[in-house]
Write a protein that holds these residues in place. Sequence first.
Motif, PDB file in Angstrom:
ATOM      1  N   LEU A 247       0.540  10.300  52.574  1.00  0.00           N
ATOM      2  CA  LEU A 247       0.625   9.108  51.728  1.00  0.00           C
ATOM      3  C   LEU A 247      -0.446   9.091  50.638  1.00  0.00           C
ATOM      4  N   GLY A 248      -1.304  10.110  50.623  1.00  0.00           N
ATOM      5  CA  GLY A 248      -2.360  10.170  49.620  1.00  0.00           C
ATOM      6  C   GLY A 248      -3.524   9.242  49.917  1.00  0.00           C
ATOM      7  N   LEU A 249      -3.708   8.873  51.197  1.00  0.00           N
ATOM      8  CA  LEU A 249      -4.798   7.984  51.589  1.00  0.00           C
ATOM      9  C   LEU A 249      -5.908   8.779  52.280  1.00  0.00           C
ATOM     10  N   GLU A 250      -7.093   8.206  52.338  1.00  0.00           N
ATOM     11  CA  GLU A 250      -8.240   8.873  52.952  1.00  0.00           C
ATOM     12  C   GLU A 250      -8.053   8.981  54.467  1.00  0.00           C
ATOM     13  N   ASP A 251      -8.225  10.181  55.012  1.00  0.00           N
ATOM     14  CA  ASP A 251      -8.009  10.349  56.448  1.00  0.00           C
ATOM     15  C   ASP A 251      -9.119   9.713  57.287  1.00  0.00           C
ATOM     16  N   ARG A 252     -10.235   9.298  56.655  1.00  0.00           N
ATOM     17  CA  ARG A 252     -11.294   8.621  57.407  1.00  0.00           C
ATOM     18  C   ARG A 252     -10.801   7.298  57.989  1.00  0.00           C
ATOM     19  N   LEU A 253      -9.734   6.725  57.403  1.00  0.00           N
ATOM     20  CA  LEU A 253      -9.185   5.485  57.926  1.00  0.00           C
ATOM     21  C   LEU A 253      -8.674   5.662  59.356  1.00  0.00           C
ATOM     22  N   ALA A 254      -8.277   6.885  59.711  1.00  0.00           N
ATOM     23  CA  ALA A 254      -7.758   7.134  61.059  1.00  0.00           C
ATOM     24  C   ALA A 254      -8.836   6.853  62.104  1.00  0.00           C
ATOM     25  N   GLU A 255     -10.041   7.376  61.900  1.00  0.00           N
ATOM     26  CA  GLU A 255     -11.118   7.160  62.862  1.00  0.00           C
ATOM     27  C   GLU A 255     -11.594   5.710  62.857  1.00  0.00           C
ATOM     28  N   ILE A 256     -11.600   5.088  61.684  1.00  0.00           N
ATOM     29  CA  ILE A 256     -12.009   3.688  61.599  1.00  0.00           C
ATOM     30  C   ILE A 256     -11.044   2.798  62.375  1.00  0.00           C
ATOM     31  N   ILE A 257      -9.736   3.045  62.220  1.00  0.00           N
ATOM     32  CA  ILE A 257      -8.737   2.243  62.933  1.00  0.00           C
ATOM     33  C   ILE A 257      -8.771   2.545  64.425  1.00  0.00           C
ATOM     34  N   ALA A 258      -8.978   3.809  64.790  1.00  0.00           N
ATOM     35  CA  ALA A 258      -9.096   4.158  66.210  1.00  0.00           C
ATOM     36  C   ALA A 258     -10.267   3.421  66.852  1.00  0.00           C
ATOM     37  N   ASP A 259     -11.394   3.312  66.128  1.00  0.00           N
ATOM     38  CA  ASP A 259     -12.547   2.563  66.646  1.00  0.00           C
ATOM     39  C   ASP A 259     -12.232   1.075  66.772  1.00  0.00           C
ATOM     40  N   TRP A 260     -11.401   0.564  65.884  1.00  0.00           N
ATOM     41  CA  TRP A 260     -11.001  -0.842  65.953  1.00  0.00           C
ATOM     42  C   TRP A 260     -10.230  -1.121  67.243  1.00  0.00           C
ATOM     43  N   LEU A 261      -9.470  -0.118  67.702  1.00  0.00           N
ATOM     44  CA  LEU A 261      -8.611  -0.295  68.871  1.00  0.00           C
ATOM     45  C   LEU A 261      -9.273   0.081  70.188  1.00  0.00           C
ATOM     46  N   ASP A 262     -10.121   1.116  70.198  1.00  0.00           N
ATOM     47  CA  ASP A 262     -10.612   1.629  71.474  1.00  0.00           C
ATOM     48  C   ASP A 262     -11.516   0.617  72.183  1.00  0.00           C
ATOM     49  N   ALA A 263     -11.685   0.825  73.478  1.00  0.00           N
ATOM     50  CA  ALA A 263     -12.363  -0.163  74.324  1.00  0.00           C
ATOM     51  C   ALA A 263     -13.879  -0.102  74.242  1.00  0.00           C
TER      52      ALA A 263
END
Length: 313
Positions: free
Chosen positions: A136-152
Amino acid sequence: MRSVFRKRGVALITAMLITALAASVAASLSWDNALDVRRTMVMLYRDQAIQVAVGSEGWVRNILRDDQASSTSDHLDEIWATEIPALPIDAQAVQGEIYGEIQDLQGRFNINNLIDASGQTHQPSLEQFKRLLAALGLEDRLAEIIADWLDADQTESIPFGAEDPLYTGLTPPYRTANRPILSVSELAAVDGMDRSSFDILLPHVTALPGRTPINVNTASAPVLQSLGSNITLSDAEGLIALREGGGFADYGGVFAPLVEADLQQDGFSETSSYFQLKAVVQIDTVRISLFTLLYRNPNGSDVIPILRSLGTI
């Protein structure tokens, strides 16, 4: 005599002032009454619109139930995938209409796949999400940021994670979810997610309970690309062309060489259990949009609404 005329003049002016005041009060009362009537009618029309929208769920549930009984796969050439045409409704002699669409949410990447049953990051899904962001042409760093938002936990992923210490320092401060989310709109709160990025990502992601595979018969080109590191845009477009006319004849044979090994078991399928109904109802000047998340039991026993929202997904 002058005194008499003076008194009569004062009396006339007083009478005119009283008349003007009475007229002003009457006009004000009439205006307030008109506003009250209009507000009451708007509230009535809104309630009726909501009831009509909720009532449309029964029709959609029958469509999805019949589809499952007559088909072994879910694809974009089926009846449920066509837009619901505008249908007239009559609400107390006021004309209105209802229209909408049904979308297969398993044609999107489930954000909650980023964590496993224990609340920890699911690495294969994280890598898949990074491929989607790249497509989608977006920064892949968002993946780790969102994963941290979800993880326990409160341990920041390296190098781009973000946990409570970052968000509590903002104005106003807030905390991470540390659990699966109910709506993708929550992603607007994560660090680094601007309006442009959110609008680009939104059509390709969803938030569903538990782990869900990608339905390759309904997925967009970027979502298909996310299934394998060697799937290019032209490959994805070719796959979309191949599935036209009723979906893939042998989806397993087509995708087995393309999908990453970690996603072979539960990363893709040709059927879906989660759908979203978008029903738009207009009565007079009142317009409401109802979004309903529907779960269709794989054994065909029923289609159940599990989440409703007005105005937003």
